[in-house]
Design a protein around this motif. Structure first.
Motif, mmCIF file in Angstrom:
data_model
loop_
_atom_site.group_PDB
_atom_site.id
_atom_site.type_symbol
_atom_site.label_atom_id
_atom_site.label_comp_id
_atom_site.label_asym_id
_atom_site.label_seq_id
_atom_site.Cartn_x
_atom_site.Cartn_y
_atom_site.Cartn_z
ATOM 1 N N LEU A 33 0.836 -1.200 0.000
ATOM 2 C CA LEU A 33 0.000 0.000 0.000
ATOM 3 C C LEU A 33 0.870 1.249 0.000
ATOM 4 C CD1 LEU A 33 -2.700 -0.982 2.668
ATOM 5 C CD2 LEU A 33 -2.797 -1.290 0.185
ATOM 6 N N GLN A 34 1.862 1.252 0.852
ATOM 7 C CA GLN A 34 2.755 2.397 0.993
ATOM 8 C C GLN A 34 3.456 2.718 -0.331
ATOM 9 O OE1 GLN A 34 6.013 1.706 3.657
ATOM 10 N NE2 GLN A 34 5.992 3.818 4.391
ATOM 11 N N ALA A 35 3.891 1.697 -1.038
ATOM 12 C CA ALA A 35 4.637 1.895 -2.278
ATOM 13 C C ALA A 35 3.754 2.293 -3.458
ATOM 14 C CB ALA A 35 5.406 0.623 -2.618
ATOM 15 N N GLN A 36 2.530 1.792 -3.499
ATOM 16 C CA GLN A 36 1.744 1.949 -4.718
ATOM 17 C C GLN A 36 0.529 2.863 -4.623
ATOM 18 O OE1 GLN A 36 1.162 -1.610 -7.118
ATOM 19 N NE2 GLN A 36 2.553 -2.714 -5.740
ATOM 20 N N VAL A 37 0.076 3.158 -3.428
ATOM 21 C CA VAL A 37 -1.108 4.005 -3.298
ATOM 22 C C VAL A 37 -0.649 5.390 -2.830
ATOM 23 C CG1 VAL A 37 -3.452 4.172 -2.389
ATOM 24 C CG2 VAL A 37 -2.408 1.923 -2.695
ATOM 25 N N THR A 38 -0.203 6.165 -3.791
ATOM 26 C CA THR A 38 0.320 7.502 -3.521
ATOM 27 C C THR A 38 -0.803 8.529 -3.605
ATOM 28 O OG1 THR A 38 0.800 7.918 -5.846
ATOM 29 C CG2 THR A 38 2.549 6.856 -4.526
ATOM 30 N N ALA A 39 -0.536 9.723 -3.092
ATOM 31 C CA ALA A 39 -1.512 10.806 -3.187
ATOM 32 C C ALA A 39 -1.811 11.126 -4.647
ATOM 33 C CB ALA A 39 -0.995 12.042 -2.453
ATOM 34 N N GLU A 40 -0.774 11.119 -5.477
ATOM 35 C CA GLU A 40 -0.951 11.416 -6.900
ATOM 36 C C GLU A 40 -1.821 10.365 -7.583
ATOM 37 O OE1 GLU A 40 2.463 13.296 -5.136
ATOM 38 O OE2 GLU A 40 2.109 11.151 -5.369
ATOM 39 N N ARG A 41 -1.599 9.134 -7.221
ATOM 40 C CA ARG A 41 -2.372 8.047 -7.834
ATOM 41 C C ARG A 41 -3.831 8.092 -7.377
ATOM 42 N NH1 ARG A 41 -1.606 1.734 -7.897
ATOM 43 N NH2 ARG A 41 -2.948 1.353 -9.671
ATOM 44 N N VAL A 42 -4.056 8.416 -6.117
ATOM 45 C CA VAL A 42 -5.432 8.527 -5.613
ATOM 46 C C VAL A 42 -6.148 9.676 -6.321
ATOM 47 C CG1 VAL A 42 -6.834 9.083 -3.580
ATOM 48 C CG2 VAL A 42 -4.980 7.404 -3.409
ATOM 49 N N LYS A 43 -5.477 10.807 -6.475
ATOM 50 C CA LYS A 43 -6.087 11.947 -7.176
ATOM 51 C C LYS A 43 -6.442 11.558 -8.608
ATOM 52 C CE LYS A 43 -5.518 16.824 -8.318
ATOM 53 N NZ LYS A 43 -6.824 17.291 -7.905
ATOM 54 N N TRP A 45 -6.982 8.547 -9.732
ATOM 55 C CA TRP A 45 -8.019 7.508 -9.683
ATOM 56 C C TRP A 45 -9.408 8.128 -9.590
ATOM 57 C CZ3 TRP A 45 -8.688 2.660 -10.849
ATOM 58 C CH2 TRP A 45 -9.774 1.948 -10.316
ATOM 59 N N PHE A 46 -9.543 9.166 -8.776
ATOM 60 C CA PHE A 46 -10.847 9.796 -8.603
ATOM 61 C C PHE A 46 -11.173 10.792 -9.713
ATOM 62 C CE2 PHE A 46 -10.363 8.185 -4.258
ATOM 63 C CZ PHE A 46 -11.610 7.595 -4.096
ATOM 64 N N GLY A 47 -10.183 11.149 -10.509
ATOM 65 C CA GLY A 47 -10.407 12.008 -11.671
ATOM 66 C C GLY A 47 -11.087 13.318 -11.333
ATOM 67 N N GLU A 48 -12.164 13.622 -12.039
ATOM 68 C CA GLU A 48 -12.858 14.901 -11.882
ATOM 69 C C GLU A 48 -13.581 15.038 -10.545
ATOM 70 O OE1 GLU A 48 -15.415 15.540 -15.204
ATOM 71 O OE2 GLU A 48 -13.775 15.441 -16.654
ATOM 72 N N ILE A 49 -13.716 13.969 -9.823
ATOM 73 C CA ILE A 49 -14.403 14.041 -8.524
ATOM 74 C C ILE A 49 -13.630 14.930 -7.562
ATOM 75 C CG2 ILE A 49 -15.065 12.700 -6.476
ATOM 76 C CD1 ILE A 49 -15.691 10.365 -8.376
ATOM 77 N N VAL A 50 -12.305 14.832 -7.577
ATOM 78 C CA VAL A 50 -11.463 15.614 -6.663
ATOM 79 C C VAL A 50 -10.957 16.846 -7.394
ATOM 80 C CG1 VAL A 50 -9.408 15.620 -5.214
ATOM 81 C CG2 VAL A 50 -10.761 13.540 -5.425
ATOM 82 N N GLN A 51 -11.437 18.001 -6.975
ATOM 83 C CA GLN A 51 -11.039 19.260 -7.603
ATOM 84 C C GLN A 51 -9.821 19.891 -6.939
ATOM 85 O OE1 GLN A 51 -12.687 20.488 -10.455
ATOM 86 N NE2 GLN A 51 -13.494 18.410 -10.309
ATOM 87 N N GLY A 52 -9.541 19.509 -5.705
ATOM 88 C CA GLY A 52 -8.417 20.093 -4.959
ATOM 89 C C GLY A 52 -7.285 19.100 -4.789
ATOM 90 N N GLU A 53 -6.472 19.359 -3.781
ATOM 91 C CA GLU A 53 -5.308 18.517 -3.536
ATOM 92 C C GLU A 53 -5.686 17.247 -2.772
ATOM 93 O OE1 GLU A 53 -2.377 19.831 -0.629
ATOM 94 O OE2 GLU A 53 -3.864 21.190 0.219
ATOM 95 N N VAL A 54 -4.770 16.274 -2.837
ATOM 96 C CA VAL A 54 -4.882 15.054 -2.051
ATOM 97 C C VAL A 54 -3.622 14.946 -1.206
ATOM 98 C CG1 VAL A 54 -4.982 12.523 -2.127
ATOM 99 C CG2 VAL A 54 -6.311 13.865 -3.768
ATOM 100 N N ARG A 55 -3.797 14.802 0.103
ATOM 101 C CA ARG A 55 -2.663 14.626 1.015
ATOM 102 C C ARG A 55 -2.718 13.221 1.594
ATOM 103 N NH1 ARG A 55 -4.610 19.855 2.534
ATOM 104 N NH2 ARG A 55 -5.686 18.916 4.276
ATOM 105 N N ARG A 56 -1.527 12.603 1.721
ATOM 106 C CA ARG A 56 -1.443 11.252 2.282
ATOM 107 C C ARG A 56 -0.674 11.302 3.594
ATOM 108 N NH1 ARG A 56 1.769 5.966 -0.058
ATOM 109 N NH2 ARG A 56 3.503 6.909 1.024
ATOM 110 N N TYR A 57 -1.194 10.589 4.582
ATOM 111 C CA TYR A 57 -0.530 10.448 5.871
ATOM 112 C C TYR A 57 -0.317 8.963 6.120
ATOM 113 C CZ TYR A 57 -2.074 15.243 6.369
ATOM 114 O OH TYR A 57 -2.276 16.582 6.157
#
Length: 115
Positions: A33-43, A45-57
């Motif tokens: 998960l840590q290696a492959q599910v990045t904030a960039e990849r999540v953003k 993945w959700f495409g137009e649904i997410v209009q702002g930034e994605v932060r990962r903790y």
């Protein structure tokens, strides 16, 4: 493989901000998960649904990742015209993401080992 095979997700929403957690079923899968599910990849993945930034903790002690998705709920639950754009449905969408189980995983350092 799909994320749902190795993890589950929880969600919460406040206004137009979505909070998604991704929790490995088994500690051994956290590094995938840590290696492959990045904030960039999540953003992406959700495409137009997410209009702002994605932060990962990262939460290695509990084998989890937490994502904060800004401007992701069409203005918020009470303002959106979407029938079901709440966090719960979007956590299910996250679990549909494919990862490659054969790619090298991130090595956990001693101080970040899961309990």
């Amino acid at each position: 493989m799909k994320l749902q095979e190795i993890a589950h997700s929880r969600a919460g929403d406040k206004g137009n901000i979505l909070n998604l957690s991704l929790i490995a079923y088994q500690v051994e899968h956290y590094s995938l998960l840590q290696a492959q599910v990045t904030a960039e990849r999540v953003k992406a993945w959700f495409g137009e649904i997410v209009q702002g930034e994605v932060r990962r903790y990262e939460l290695p002690q509990i084998a989890a990742l937490n994502f904060v998705l800004v401007d992701a709920l069409g203005g918020g639950v009470t303002r959106s015209l979407a029938l079901d754009r709440h966090g719960k449905s979007l956590s299910s969408l996250l679990l549909e993401m494919e990862i490659d189980e054969h790619l090298p995983a991130v090595a956990l350092s001693e101080e970040h080992e899961c309990l």
